[in-house]
Write a protein that holds these residues in place. Structure first.
Motif, PDB file in Angstrom:
ATOM      1  N   ILE A 174      43.523  41.172  40.462  1.00  0.00           N
ATOM      2  CA  ILE A 174      42.768  41.404  41.400  1.00  0.00           C
ATOM      3  C   ILE A 174      43.329  41.581  42.674  1.00  0.00           C
ATOM      4  O   ILE A 174      44.314  41.049  43.128  1.00  0.00           O
ATOM      5  CB  ILE A 174      41.250  40.715  41.410  1.00  0.00           C
ATOM      6  CG1 ILE A 174      41.645  39.253  41.738  1.00  0.00           C
ATOM      7  CG2 ILE A 174      40.523  40.699  40.034  1.00  0.00           C
ATOM      8  CD1 ILE A 174      40.536  38.348  41.976  1.00  0.00           C
ATOM      9  N   GLN A 175      42.744  42.275  43.556  1.00  0.00           N
ATOM     10  CA  GLN A 175      43.286  42.345  44.857  1.00  0.00           C
ATOM     11  C   GLN A 175      41.992  41.739  45.655  1.00  0.00           C
ATOM     12  O   GLN A 175      40.933  42.457  45.342  1.00  0.00           O
ATOM     13  CB  GLN A 175      43.539  43.987  45.585  1.00  0.00           C
ATOM     14  CG  GLN A 175      44.744  44.420  45.162  1.00  0.00           C
ATOM     15  CD  GLN A 175      45.945  43.938  45.535  1.00  0.00           C
ATOM     16  OE1 GLN A 175      45.935  43.091  46.440  1.00  0.00           O
ATOM     17  NE2 GLN A 175      47.212  44.218  45.022  1.00  0.00           N
ATOM     18  N   ILE A 176      42.404  40.662  46.543  1.00  0.00           N
ATOM     19  CA  ILE A 176      40.940  40.071  47.054  1.00  0.00           C
ATOM     20  C   ILE A 176      41.382  39.930  48.595  1.00  0.00           C
ATOM     21  O   ILE A 176      42.692  39.827  48.899  1.00  0.00           O
ATOM     22  CB  ILE A 176      40.803  38.859  46.392  1.00  0.00           C
ATOM     23  CG1 ILE A 176      39.514  38.245  47.118  1.00  0.00           C
ATOM     24  CG2 ILE A 176      41.731  37.795  46.687  1.00  0.00           C
ATOM     25  CD1 ILE A 176      38.757  37.255  46.109  1.00  0.00           C
ATOM     26  N   VAL A 213      39.568  44.937  40.892  1.00  0.00           N
ATOM     27  CA  VAL A 213      40.173  44.763  39.969  1.00  0.00           C
ATOM     28  C   VAL A 213      41.351  45.802  39.607  1.00  0.00           C
ATOM     29  O   VAL A 213      40.971  47.053  39.513  1.00  0.00           O
ATOM     30  CB  VAL A 213      39.359  44.673  38.527  1.00  0.00           C
ATOM     31  CG1 VAL A 213      40.088  44.454  37.341  1.00  0.00           C
ATOM     32  CG2 VAL A 213      38.242  43.639  38.853  1.00  0.00           C
ATOM     33  N   THR A 214      42.609  45.504  39.674  1.00  0.00           N
ATOM     34  CA  THR A 214      43.646  46.741  39.363  1.00  0.00           C
ATOM     35  C   THR A 214      44.256  46.304  38.005  1.00  0.00           C
ATOM     36  O   THR A 214      44.979  47.426  37.772  1.00  0.00           O
ATOM     37  CB  THR A 214      44.807  46.185  40.671  1.00  0.00           C
ATOM     38  OG1 THR A 214      45.043  44.836  40.576  1.00  0.00           O
ATOM     39  CG2 THR A 214      44.004  46.496  42.140  1.00  0.00           C
ATOM     40  N   GLN A 215      44.171  45.282  37.258  1.00  0.00           N
ATOM     41  CA  GLN A 215      44.555  45.171  36.074  1.00  0.00           C
ATOM     42  C   GLN A 215      43.503  44.655  35.187  1.00  0.00           C
ATOM     43  O   GLN A 215      42.903  43.607  35.517  1.00  0.00           O
ATOM     44  CB  GLN A 215      45.787  44.387  35.862  1.00  0.00           C
ATOM     45  CG  GLN A 215      46.244  44.489  34.594  1.00  0.00           C
ATOM     46  CD  GLN A 215      47.627  43.420  34.261  1.00  0.00           C
ATOM     47  OE1 GLN A 215      48.531  43.840  35.231  1.00  0.00           O
ATOM     48  NE2 GLN A 215      47.782  42.598  33.583  1.00  0.00           N
ATOM     49  N   THR A 247      33.527  38.010  30.266  1.00  0.00           N
ATOM     50  CA  THR A 247      32.578  39.021  30.055  1.00  0.00           C
ATOM     51  C   THR A 247      32.517  39.602  31.601  1.00  0.00           C
ATOM     52  O   THR A 247      32.163  40.816  31.909  1.00  0.00           O
ATOM     53  CB  THR A 247      31.245  39.159  29.490  1.00  0.00           C
ATOM     54  OG1 THR A 247      30.545  37.890  30.045  1.00  0.00           O
ATOM     55  CG2 THR A 247      31.530  38.725  28.089  1.00  0.00           C
ATOM     56  N   SER A 248      32.425  38.842  32.519  1.00  0.00           N
ATOM     57  CA  SER A 248      32.325  38.998  33.817  1.00  0.00           C
ATOM     58  C   SER A 248      32.850  37.641  34.900  1.00  0.00           C
ATOM     59  O   SER A 248      33.548  36.722  34.130  1.00  0.00           O
ATOM     60  CB  SER A 248      30.885  39.238  34.453  1.00  0.00           C
ATOM     61  OG  SER A 248      30.274  38.156  34.165  1.00  0.00           O
ATOM     62  N   THR A 255      34.975  43.633  34.374  1.00  0.00           N
ATOM     63  CA  THR A 255      36.193  43.126  34.466  1.00  0.00           C
ATOM     64  C   THR A 255      37.187  44.429  33.999  1.00  0.00           C
ATOM     65  O   THR A 255      38.295  44.109  33.976  1.00  0.00           O
ATOM     66  CB  THR A 255      36.256  42.296  32.841  1.00  0.00           C
ATOM     67  OG1 THR A 255      35.634  43.215  31.851  1.00  0.00           O
ATOM     68  CG2 THR A 255      35.543  40.989  33.056  1.00  0.00           C
ATOM     69  N   SER A 256      36.608  45.673  34.173  1.00  0.00           N
ATOM     70  CA  SER A 256      37.438  46.831  34.060  1.00  0.00           C
ATOM     71  C   SER A 256      38.010  47.066  35.181  1.00  0.00           C
ATOM     72  O   SER A 256      37.820  46.852  36.328  1.00  0.00           O
ATOM     73  CB  SER A 256      36.549  48.070  33.582  1.00  0.00           C
ATOM     74  OG  SER A 256      35.573  48.121  34.376  1.00  0.00           O
TER      75      SER A 256
END
Length: 234
Positions: A219-221, A157-159, A165-166, A184-185
């Motif tokens: 996100i980076q995936i 997660v980058t932002q 909640t998940s 999510t953080s």
């Protein structure tokens, strides 16, 4: 003029005048050939405005200034194209594709295991900077390719992901296949090595919200895969 055996570098001869010319030519060639990283491969036409020192792997049936130099390594140097003929086993990193290629049996080939026939096992990573829309789920634009073997999926997660909640990561029909209950953080992550599985069709990765719909986040995936390459046609 005598040349070295492996890299065809020019050598000085006895009583040679202007030795600096030969020495500089050798240094320039070494600058091109040592740890080569090229802009792209399978190019047929020279770029219009190449940067000084830019290197390319030429494809077949090349045109213009590259005509007659198929499958060679080209470099734009001091306002002109120079060409180097690769030898068996040379390797070059292709920046546009993020992977290394080996010159084998007359061609530049991907793969970390390769047979003389051209059959190869190719390791690849398919990354994506994925912006989550306002929705209950989101499919990636990258897809696990048909006829590939998936080794795993990684995610960061980058932002901050807002709304749920998940979230989980999987594919249509198996939403939790690669990960579930992911935070999510920023910097929440997972590294999902799975039992290797073959995919028969192009399959996007699906990100699914839990505890509310997505309202934002990035996100980076990446999908980590193996591909099998058939031998060369006869």
């Amino acid at each position: 003029m005598s040349e070295t055996t492996n890299l065809s570098l020019p050598m000085l001869v006895a009583a040679q005048a202007q030795k600096h010319v030969t020495v500089n030519e050798t240094i320039q060639a070494l600058d091109v050939l040592v740890q080569p990283s090229v802009v792209s491969r399978i190019e047929y036409t020279p770029p219009v405005s190449p940067a000084d020192g830019a290197r390319y792997l030429i494809g077949e049936a090349a045109t213009d200034a590259w005509a007659g130099h198929d499958r060679k390594l080209a470099v734009w140097q001091d306002g002109a194209w120079r060409f180097h003929s690769p030898k068996e086993g040379w390797r070059a990193f292709v920046e546009a594709e993020g992977q290394s290629f080996t010159f084998a049996s007359g061609r530049w080939r991907p793969g970390f295991a390769m047979a003389p026939s051209g059959a190869a096992t190719i390791a690849d990573i398919l990354p994506e900077h994925h912006v989550l829309p306002a929705a209950a789920f989101s499919d990636t634009s990258i897809a696990i390719p048909a006829r590939s073997i998936l080794l795993g999926v990684t995610c960061l997660v980058t932002q901050e992901v807002t709304g749920p909640t998940s979230f989980s990561v999987g594919v249509d029909g198996d939403l939790h296949r690669f990960g579930n209950g992911i935070g999510t953080s920023i910097n929440s992550q997972f590294n999902a090595a799975v039992t290797p599985a073959a995919y028969t069709s192009d399959t996007p990765i699906r990100i699914t919200a839990s505890g509310g719909d997505f309202t934002g986040g990035v996100i980076q995936i990446a999908a980590h895969i193996l591909k099998l390459q058939i031998p060369d046609f006869v």
